[in-house]
Design an enzyme around this catalytic site. Structure first.
Site, PDB file in Angstrom:
ATOM      1  N   ARG A  66      45.030  57.519  39.864  1.00 39.38           N
ATOM      2  CA  ARG A  66      43.980  56.795  40.567  1.00 39.38           C
ATOM      3  C   ARG A  66      44.580  55.610  41.291  1.00 39.38           C
ATOM      4  O   ARG A  66      45.693  55.166  41.001  1.00 39.38           O
ATOM      5  CB  ARG A  66      42.907  56.308  39.595  1.00 39.38           C
ATOM      6  CG  ARG A  66      43.385  55.331  38.547  1.00 39.38           C
ATOM      7  CD  ARG A  66      42.242  54.777  37.726  1.00 39.38           C
ATOM      8  NE  ARG A  66      41.296  54.064  38.564  1.00 39.38           N
ATOM      9  CZ  ARG A  66      40.169  53.531  38.110  1.00 39.38           C
ATOM     10  NH1 ARG A  66      39.825  53.676  36.846  1.00 39.38           N
ATOM     11  NH2 ARG A  66      39.360  52.877  38.912  1.00 39.38           N
ATOM     12  N   THR A  84      46.031  47.896  44.802  1.00 43.88           N
ATOM     13  CA  THR A  84      46.485  49.154  45.383  1.00 43.88           C
ATOM     14  C   THR A  84      48.003  49.294  45.288  1.00 43.88           C
ATOM     15  O   THR A  84      48.736  48.296  45.200  1.00 43.88           O
ATOM     16  CB  THR A  84      46.056  49.251  46.855  1.00 43.88           C
ATOM     17  OG1 THR A  84      46.585  48.128  47.564  1.00 43.88           O
ATOM     18  CG2 THR A  84      44.540  49.270  46.975  1.00 43.88           C
ATOM     19  N   ASP A  85      48.454  50.556  45.327  1.00 44.56           N
ATOM     20  CA  ASP A  85      49.877  50.894  45.363  1.00 44.56           C
ATOM     21  C   ASP A  85      50.646  50.345  44.170  1.00 44.56           C
ATOM     22  O   ASP A  85      51.845  50.059  44.275  1.00 44.56           O
ATOM     23  CB  ASP A  85      50.524  50.397  46.668  1.00 44.56           C
ATOM     24  CG  ASP A  85      49.881  51.022  47.894  1.00 44.56           C
ATOM     25  OD1 ASP A  85      49.572  52.238  47.840  1.00 44.56           O
ATOM     26  OD2 ASP A  85      49.665  50.302  48.885  1.00 44.56           O
ATOM     27  N   ARG A  86      49.964  50.198  43.034  1.00 45.02           N
ATOM     28  CA  ARG A  86      50.574  49.688  41.806  1.00 45.02           C
ATOM     29  C   ARG A  86      51.130  48.263  41.961  1.00 45.02           C
ATOM     30  O   ARG A  86      51.941  47.814  41.149  1.00 45.02           O
ATOM     31  CB  ARG A  86      51.694  50.620  41.307  1.00 45.02           C
ATOM     32  CG  ARG A  86      51.205  51.999  40.889  1.00 45.02           C
ATOM     33  CD  ARG A  86      50.249  51.884  39.704  1.00 45.02           C
ATOM     34  NE  ARG A  86      49.914  53.187  39.121  1.00 45.02           N
ATOM     35  CZ  ARG A  86      48.839  53.895  39.466  1.00 45.02           C
ATOM     36  NH1 ARG A  86      48.034  53.444  40.416  1.00 45.02           N
ATOM     37  NH2 ARG A  86      48.583  55.046  38.888  1.00 45.02           N
ATOM     38  N   MET A  87      50.690  47.554  42.984  1.00 47.24           N
ATOM     39  CA  MET A  87      51.124  46.169  43.187  1.00 47.24           C
ATOM     40  C   MET A  87      50.091  45.241  42.542  1.00 47.24           C
ATOM     41  O   MET A  87      49.441  44.424  43.203  1.00 47.24           O
ATOM     42  CB  MET A  87      51.298  45.881  44.686  1.00 47.24           C
ATOM     43  CG  MET A  87      52.414  46.686  45.323  1.00 47.24           C
ATOM     44  SD  MET A  87      54.046  46.256  44.655  1.00 47.24           S
ATOM     45  CE  MET A  87      54.288  44.662  45.445  1.00 47.24           C
TER      46      MET A  87
END
Length: 217
Positions: free
Chosen positions: A15, A194-197
């Site tokens: 996700r 978002t984007d695992r950041m």
């Protein structure tokens, strides 16, 4: 392992976390005030049991274990929960009075981690909370020698009925039951992005004040 016994794929569980940014300038000056803000937002979001937290402890020999407990209070002194002192967690904390709490508020893309030393609450404070509990929970505290082996559900139910008959109105406060307070040394607030950041901001105690640090996700 043949095709019929393969575990289900986890690929569909990926996700994207799309939360609001968490900036240093947005934080309260101390972690308890920040926790109060986020806890209120978790309640307002309708999370089921937002006070449920995973409690991690370890024995004197370093053997770890974790379970879910319910937070029953918090203030500038720490985070409070109650349990049987003879349970696995109670024995761990007697040997090694340090613990971690994790509040996993998945649906609002947040989590809070608390790490610190643990102290028992004063007896009168534990007794006052015990007397505020529903009658059935008070009897249950007596009936269940938490973490001990029981031979059957029937044995447990019989113990409950026996104690209900003994104390039909007001069971006394068990001497083996009471509260613990996790005194925080570190508190981390995690906000999914978002984007695992993700945003991870940690309060770390330094003397009588708190240092705020950003951690890499």
């Amino acid at each position: 392992m043949d095709a019929t016994s393969r575990p289900p794929s986890l690929a569909g569980l990926r996700r994207t976390y799309e939360g609001l940014p968490l900036r240093e300038a947005d934080l309260a000056p101390d972690p308890v005030s920040q926790f109060a803000l986020w806890f209120g937002e978790a309640v307002d979001a309708g999370l089921p049991e937002p006070n449920a937290a995973v409690l991690a402890t370890a024995s004197a020999g370093g053997r770890p274990t974790a379970r879910t407990v319910l937070l029953k209070g918090y203030d500038e002194n720490g985070f409070v929960f109650y349990t049987n002192y003879e349970s696995r967690k109670g024995r761990d904390l007697a040997e090694n009075p340090r613990a971690a709490l994790l509040f996993p508020w998945h649906s609002i893309r947040r989590q809070v981690r608390v790490e610190g030393s643990v102290v028992r609450l004063p007896r009168e404070e534990s007794a006052a909370y015990f007397r505020s509990r529903p009658y059935g929970s008070r009897i249950g505290a007596w009936a269940s020698r938490q973490s001990a082996v029981v031979h059957s559900r029937e044995e447990l139910d019989a113990r409950y009925e026996e104690l209900s008959a003994r104390w039909p109105d007001d069971p006394p406060v068990p001497d083996f039951w009471g509260g613990f307070r996790v005194v925080p040394a570190e508190v981390e607030f995690w906000q999914g992005r978002t984007d695992r950041m993700h945003d991870r901001l940690r309060y770390r105690r330094s003397g009588s004040s708190w240092v705020i640090e950003r951690l890499a996700p």
